[in-house]
Design a protein around this motif. Structure first.
Motif, PDB file in Angstrom:
ATOM      1  N   MET A 123       0.834  -1.195   0.000  1.00  0.00           N
ATOM      2  CA  MET A 123       0.000   0.000   0.000  1.00  0.00           C
ATOM      3  C   MET A 123       0.872   1.250   0.000  1.00  0.00           C
ATOM      4  O   MET A 123       2.001   1.263   0.502  1.00  0.00           O
ATOM      5  CB  MET A 123      -0.933   0.012   1.221  1.00  0.00           C
ATOM      6  N   VAL A 124       0.343   2.299  -0.594  1.00  0.00           N
ATOM      7  CA  VAL A 124       1.091   3.552  -0.713  1.00  0.00           C
ATOM      8  C   VAL A 124       0.950   4.350   0.575  1.00  0.00           C
ATOM      9  O   VAL A 124      -0.153   4.688   0.997  1.00  0.00           O
ATOM     10  CB  VAL A 124       0.574   4.385  -1.903  1.00  0.00           C
ATOM     11  N   LEU A 125       2.090   4.637   1.214  1.00  0.00           N
ATOM     12  CA  LEU A 125       2.118   5.463   2.424  1.00  0.00           C
ATOM     13  C   LEU A 125       3.151   6.565   2.212  1.00  0.00           C
ATOM     14  O   LEU A 125       4.353   6.307   2.131  1.00  0.00           O
ATOM     15  CB  LEU A 125       2.482   4.624   3.653  1.00  0.00           C
ATOM     16  N   ASP A 126       2.674   7.770   2.106  1.00  0.00           N
ATOM     17  CA  ASP A 126       3.560   8.909   1.895  1.00  0.00           C
ATOM     18  C   ASP A 126       4.212   9.294   3.223  1.00  0.00           C
ATOM     19  O   ASP A 126       3.522   9.600   4.200  1.00  0.00           O
ATOM     20  CB  ASP A 126       2.754  10.081   1.323  1.00  0.00           C
ATOM     21  N   LYS A 127       5.517   9.285   3.253  1.00  0.00           N
ATOM     22  CA  LYS A 127       6.234   9.592   4.491  1.00  0.00           C
ATOM     23  C   LYS A 127       5.945  11.008   4.980  1.00  0.00           C
ATOM     24  O   LYS A 127       5.846  11.255   6.186  1.00  0.00           O
ATOM     25  CB  LYS A 127       7.738   9.399   4.288  1.00  0.00           C
ATOM     26  N   ASP A 128       5.838  11.954   4.042  1.00  0.00           N
ATOM     27  CA  ASP A 128       5.567  13.335   4.437  1.00  0.00           C
ATOM     28  C   ASP A 128       4.186  13.456   5.076  1.00  0.00           C
ATOM     29  O   ASP A 128       4.004  14.188   6.059  1.00  0.00           O
ATOM     30  CB  ASP A 128       5.665  14.262   3.215  1.00  0.00           C
ATOM     31  N   ILE A 129       3.215  12.725   4.519  1.00  0.00           N
ATOM     32  CA  ILE A 129       1.865  12.765   5.078  1.00  0.00           C
ATOM     33  C   ILE A 129       1.852  12.159   6.475  1.00  0.00           C
ATOM     34  O   ILE A 129       1.228  12.706   7.403  1.00  0.00           O
ATOM     35  CB  ILE A 129       0.874  12.021   4.151  1.00  0.00           C
ATOM     36  N   LEU A 130       2.551  11.029   6.648  1.00  0.00           N
ATOM     37  CA  LEU A 130       2.619  10.409   7.967  1.00  0.00           C
ATOM     38  C   LEU A 130       3.289  11.336   8.978  1.00  0.00           C
ATOM     39  O   LEU A 130       2.823  11.488  10.116  1.00  0.00           O
ATOM     40  CB  LEU A 130       3.390   9.087   7.885  1.00  0.00           C
ATOM     41  N   SER A 131       4.386  11.960   8.546  1.00  0.00           N
ATOM     42  CA  SER A 131       5.105  12.869   9.442  1.00  0.00           C
ATOM     43  C   SER A 131       4.242  14.069   9.813  1.00  0.00           C
ATOM     44  O   SER A 131       4.175  14.483  10.971  1.00  0.00           O
ATOM     45  CB  SER A 131       6.396  13.334   8.772  1.00  0.00           C
ATOM     46  N   ASN A 132       3.547  14.602   8.809  1.00  0.00           N
ATOM     47  CA  ASN A 132       2.674  15.747   9.049  1.00  0.00           C
ATOM     48  C   ASN A 132       1.517  15.376   9.967  1.00  0.00           C
ATOM     49  O   ASN A 132       1.118  16.148  10.846  1.00  0.00           O
ATOM     50  CB  ASN A 132       2.143  16.266   7.710  1.00  0.00           C
ATOM     51  N   PHE A 133       0.987  14.176   9.766  1.00  0.00           N
ATOM     52  CA  PHE A 133      -0.106  13.694  10.613  1.00  0.00           C
ATOM     53  C   PHE A 133       0.353  13.597  12.066  1.00  0.00           C
ATOM     54  O   PHE A 133      -0.346  14.030  12.983  1.00  0.00           O
ATOM     55  CB  PHE A 133      -0.569  12.328  10.108  1.00  0.00           C
ATOM     56  N   CYS A 134       1.538  13.013  12.271  1.00  0.00           N
ATOM     57  CA  CYS A 134       2.060  12.869  13.633  1.00  0.00           C
ATOM     58  C   CYS A 134       2.341  14.220  14.273  1.00  0.00           C
ATOM     59  O   CYS A 134       2.015  14.460  15.440  1.00  0.00           O
ATOM     60  CB  CYS A 134       3.325  12.023  13.626  1.00  0.00           C
ATOM     61  N   ASP A 135       2.953  15.132  13.492  1.00  0.00           N
ATOM     62  CA  ASP A 135       3.329  16.433  14.038  1.00  0.00           C
ATOM     63  C   ASP A 135       2.116  17.273  14.409  1.00  0.00           C
ATOM     64  O   ASP A 135       2.058  17.865  15.495  1.00  0.00           O
ATOM     65  CB  ASP A 135       4.179  17.209  13.028  1.00  0.00           C
ATOM     66  N   ARG A 136       1.127  17.316  13.540  1.00  0.00           N
ATOM     67  CA  ARG A 136       0.015  18.246  13.716  1.00  0.00           C
ATOM     68  C   ARG A 136      -1.155  17.655  14.490  1.00  0.00           C
ATOM     69  O   ARG A 136      -1.957  18.393  15.031  1.00  0.00           O
ATOM     70  CB  ARG A 136      -0.484  18.722  12.353  1.00  0.00           C
ATOM     71  N   SER A 137      -1.246  16.338  14.515  1.00  0.00           N
ATOM     72  CA  SER A 137      -2.416  15.732  15.136  1.00  0.00           C
ATOM     73  C   SER A 137      -2.070  14.961  16.398  1.00  0.00           C
ATOM     74  O   SER A 137      -2.645  15.211  17.459  1.00  0.00           O
ATOM     75  CB  SER A 137      -3.104  14.794  14.140  1.00  0.00           C
ATOM     76  N   THR A 138      -1.136  14.057  16.282  1.00  0.00           N
ATOM     77  CA  THR A 138      -0.860  13.173  17.397  1.00  0.00           C
ATOM     78  C   THR A 138      -0.310  13.925  18.600  1.00  0.00           C
ATOM     79  O   THR A 138      -0.758  13.714  19.725  1.00  0.00           O
ATOM     80  CB  THR A 138       0.130  12.077  16.968  1.00  0.00           C
ATOM     81  N   TYR A 139       0.660  14.799  18.370  1.00  0.00           N
ATOM     82  CA  TYR A 139       1.251  15.513  19.489  1.00  0.00           C
ATOM     83  C   TYR A 139       0.230  16.447  20.149  1.00  0.00           C
ATOM     84  O   TYR A 139       0.153  16.551  21.366  1.00  0.00           O
ATOM     85  CB  TYR A 139       2.455  16.323  19.016  1.00  0.00           C
ATOM     86  N   THR A 140      -0.540  17.163  19.319  1.00  0.00           N
ATOM     87  CA  THR A 140      -1.547  18.068  19.856  1.00  0.00           C
ATOM     88  C   THR A 140      -2.575  17.309  20.667  1.00  0.00           C
ATOM     89  O   THR A 140      -2.942  17.705  21.777  1.00  0.00           O
ATOM     90  CB  THR A 140      -2.242  18.821  18.702  1.00  0.00           C
ATOM     91  N   SER A 141      -3.053  16.198  20.105  1.00  0.00           N
ATOM     92  CA  SER A 141      -4.075  15.413  20.797  1.00  0.00           C
ATOM     93  C   SER A 141      -3.519  14.769  22.053  1.00  0.00           C
ATOM     94  O   SER A 141      -4.247  14.569  23.019  1.00  0.00           O
ATOM     95  CB  SER A 141      -4.644  14.342  19.869  1.00  0.00           C
ATOM     96  N   ALA A 142      -2.229  14.432  22.059  1.00  0.00           N
ATOM     97  CA  ALA A 142      -1.642  13.825  23.249  1.00  0.00           C
ATOM     98  C   ALA A 142      -1.710  14.792  24.421  1.00  0.00           C
ATOM     99  O   ALA A 142      -2.075  14.411  25.540  1.00  0.00           O
ATOM    100  CB  ALA A 142      -0.200  13.428  22.961  1.00  0.00           C
ATOM    101  N   HIS A 143      -1.366  16.054  24.161  1.00  0.00           N
ATOM    102  CA  HIS A 143      -1.432  17.052  25.234  1.00  0.00           C
ATOM    103  C   HIS A 143      -2.878  17.287  25.669  1.00  0.00           C
ATOM    104  O   HIS A 143      -3.195  17.358  26.864  1.00  0.00           O
ATOM    105  CB  HIS A 143      -0.806  18.365  24.755  1.00  0.00           C
ATOM    106  N   GLU A 144      -3.769  17.389  24.682  1.00  0.00           N
ATOM    107  CA  GLU A 144      -5.181  17.621  25.003  1.00  0.00           C
ATOM    108  C   GLU A 144      -5.773  16.426  25.733  1.00  0.00           C
ATOM    109  O   GLU A 144      -6.539  16.585  26.699  1.00  0.00           O
ATOM    110  CB  GLU A 144      -5.959  17.893  23.715  1.00  0.00           C
ATOM    111  N   ASN A 145      -5.446  15.208  25.283  1.00  0.00           N
ATOM    112  CA  ASN A 145      -5.983  14.016  25.932  1.00  0.00           C
ATOM    113  C   ASN A 145      -5.493  13.886  27.375  1.00  0.00           C
ATOM    114  O   ASN A 145      -6.201  13.356  28.238  1.00  0.00           O
ATOM    115  CB  ASN A 145      -5.588  12.763  25.145  1.00  0.00           C
ATOM    116  N   TRP A 146      -4.267  14.332  27.625  1.00  0.00           N
ATOM    117  CA  TRP A 146      -3.753  14.305  29.004  1.00  0.00           C
ATOM    118  C   TRP A 146      -4.611  15.182  29.902  1.00  0.00           C
ATOM    119  O   TRP A 146      -4.963  14.797  31.014  1.00  0.00           O
ATOM    120  CB  TRP A 146      -2.299  14.770  29.015  1.00  0.00           C
TER     121      TRP A 146
END
Length: 434
Positions: A123-146
């Motif tokens: 399957m096609v997984l764009d590294k830039d998209i994954l990195s952008n997803f982690c940077d903008r979503s995962t980190y923000t949500s981690a702080h908010e979820n805490w």
């Protein structure tokens, strides 16, 4: 054959008509002048005896040939009978396969073998998209979820302290004529007393609380004046002796139809401790939670497109824990998010193909002893979390299609989500209730 039978009949008739023993006894006493006649008769008798011997020989040969013919015909009959049976059996098997195909809506073995199927490895997984997803979503949500988790824990403690004033269930909470607690009865009792408990403390909070699902024991919805909504589950449990395992009335995504007195056993505390155990040994800013959040996000988005399936976030969490037990900690660095994400998806796909996903704790001797999982749990027979897929063919087919569609749409879903964040769109929190 008919000529031989006629010849036999003629010879036998001649023997009967000319045999000397058939004449009267007085005719055997003949004059001397008739000696010539007697000699001719004896000569004729000898010829008859020779003819009879020859006839008996021919009859014997004829019988032998007939026996051989019958034997050959017998073997031939057995051969053709066997061949006919094989042909008949083959036809019946083909008919059975055809009939089975007509009954089944899909050939379950072909779900992952179709030419248009997608594999996590390809399957096609764009590294830039994954990195952008982690940077903008995962980190923000981690702080908010805490922050959300901190608030929920405080509110739950306050609610339960008020609830304790009334945690004395009577015999009305048991199944009829049994000493066993009934899940449905406990759920109704719990909802009533949670409502009463909220009434006692509601003046301390500036929001409203409602039950978002009357079929779930503690599925609560907290709505603030700003419009923000927090969903939480408070579930009544019964502790298993002095362990951290608990019998729960209902899981948040409980859809089984087990009898009312049978409470499922939860090992959520041990699973959380296992995840903490791994976190201490993984590289700083490891990618394991990123992988779980991305897969959970894709699953939730695909569910919104094609509806529910048998897959849950708990299955993805179980797959991740199995991989954490089998792979070296150094392989979980943030730079390996693409590879580990493929590993999680591959693990799920293989588990779906085999219709087997074992519980991470039950019967698993790889679990570290430091967790102090009860010995009876470690030595138990493994439990297959995909057992329902073995028993329900249509459910399996629908789940396999759901997973295939999720893989096929993964890049678009991730790209669309990160584009919304980049353009200041509404933030969609990632689901961590696994």
């Amino acid at each position: 054959m008919q000529g031989a039978i006629a010849r036999v009949c003629m010879v036998v008739a001649a023997a009967i008509l000319n045999h000397p023993l058939l004449f009267p006894q007085e005719n055997t006493t003949l004059p001397e002048q008739d000696e010539e006649l007697i000699a001719r008769m004896r000569e004729h008798e000898e010829r008859l005896e020779m003819e009879q011997a020859k006839l008996e020989k021919e009859l014997s040969q004829l019988d032998s040939k007939q026996e051989e013919t019958r034997s050959e015909e017998g073997y031939g009959w057995y051969f053709w009978s066997a061949l006919s049976f094989v042909i008949f059996f083959t036809i019946e098997m083909c008919r059975a396969d055809s009939a089975d195909t007509e009954i089944r809506p899909v050939d379950e073995e072909d779900v992952f073998s179709e030419s248009e199927s997608v594999s996590p490895s390809t399957m096609v997984l764009d590294k830039d998209i994954l990195s952008n997803f982690c940077d903008r979503s995962t980190y923000t949500s981690a702080h908010e979820n805490w922050r959300i988790r901190e608030f929920v824990e405080g509110f739950a403690d306050d609610l339960l302290e008020s609830l304790i004033v009334d945690r004395t269930p009577d015999e009305l909470l048991c199944s009829k004529n049994t000493p066993y607690l009934a899940k449905d009865q406990v759920m109704k009792w719990f909802q009533i007393f949670v409502t009463k408990a909220w009434g006692r403390i509601s003046h301390k909070y500036d929001f409203e609380v409602t039950f978002r699902n009357l079929d779930a024991a503690g599925a609560l919805k907290i709505r603030f004046r700003s419009g923000k909504v927090i969903v939480m589950n408070i579930i009544p449990v019964v502790q298993l002796e002095d362990t951290d395992a608990y019998f729960v009335s209902h899981f948040p995504s409980d859809c089984d139809s087990s009898p009312d007195p049978y409470w499922p056993l939860s090992f959520a505390v041990y699973e959380r401790n296992l995840l903490k155990h791994f976190t201490k040994r993984l590289p700083q800013n490891s990618c394991h939670l990123h992988c779980l959040q991305i897969v959970s996000f894709l699953h939730r988005k695909q569910t919104g497109l094609t509806g529910k399936s048998a897959l849950t976030n708990y299955h993805f969490k179980t797959a991740l824990l199995h991989l954490l037990l089998s792979k070296r900690p150094s392989l979980w660095g943030i730079d390996n998010v693409e590879h580990r994400l493929r590993d999680v998806l591959n693990f799920i796909q293989r588990s779906l193909q085999e219709k087997r996903l074992h519980h991470i704790l039950i019967g698993n001797r790889k679990v570290p002893d430091v967790l102090q999982v009860p010995e009876i749990v470690c030595k138990a027979m493994p439990i297959n979390l995909f057992r329902s897929l073995v028993l329900q063919r249509e459910l399996y087919a629908a789940t396999a299609r759901h997973f295939q569609e999720m893989l096929r749409n993964s890049t678009v879903l991730l790209q669309e989500y990160t584009s919304l964040l980049s353009n200041g769109g509404v933030h969609h929190s990632l689901d961590e209730s696994v």
